[in-house]
Design a protein around this motif. Sequence first.
Motif: not given
Length: 321
Positions: A211-229
């Motif tokens: 659960y920890l890994l899934a949460c962190i990884l989805q957050a990392a992808v989401a943050v990448y999109l935000l910072e790409f923008v």
Amino acid sequence: MKARWVPHLWGLFTPGVTLLGLYLGGWWMGATLLLLLVVYPLVELVLGQSSETQPLQEGRAHSTIAHLHALCVPVVLAVLLWRVSIQGLDQMMFLGILSAGLSNGASGIVSAHELGHRRPRSASWWTARLSLFSVLYLHFTTEHNHTHHRHWARDVDPTSSPWGRSIYAHLLQTIPRQVAGAYRARPIDTRNVLVLQGIWLIALTVIGWPYLLACILQAAVAVYLLEFVNYIQHHGLRRGEDERAQAVHAWESRHRLSRWTLLELPLHPSHHLKSSTPFHRLDVHDDAPKLPFGYYGMFWLALLPPLFSRMMRAQHLRLQA
């Protein structure tokens, strides 16, 4: 004037597809990857651009759509963790994690960007905070409102990338600088949100490391999109410390699909010139530099730094000519 809010419903298709894919499992969990990374860039080219805006339209429906985006983020995370509880972290599950991250990045960007400018401690503001908590990026509201909107397109702004900096180098610099900027602006609030996120991660660790890994990884992808923008919105554009902010200091895109699905986020110069303006009342600016593609096309271009840098510089020079 009749409100034209229906096209903006298109953006909710992304979390809808993600939730359905997570529910069905298997290869369906990769549907969002196909949608955002293949289908949308092609559809964006077909639909083309539009300069039409309605800055005086009523926005109750538009506000509802923004709130739905924000609420979709924790729902997608919850369903992702439910799927992990059933399936574990096998190879197929990583498709679901990537899809959840992309969906939460897209919905989180538009909701945090829109609702985060509402009155502090209001219901809308807290809704934006909930979406950011789900992707472990609670400091964003503080940094964005107190640092970025004060210093955008200046060297001191950690989110405004200079010419020649790749998205990869930018990520390594902007994230820690944004956390530091949020702490300088609101030290107590920033410390509290970091502690809160830490408690959440500890709780997930106790429940189980998948659960920890899934949460962190989805957050990392989401943050990448935000910072790409953030990366593309002011890339290479600079103003002096005493220079008044103008539309020329932010990149604009008028591509229909990006505007509809991302709640007019590509009309970024208008947002900066008056940050309290709700997204449905943003306007186009003819003097603003125009991105060569919409946001979905720019995603792929940014992954290739030499090509990205060459095309952005050429576009800027062409517009200045």
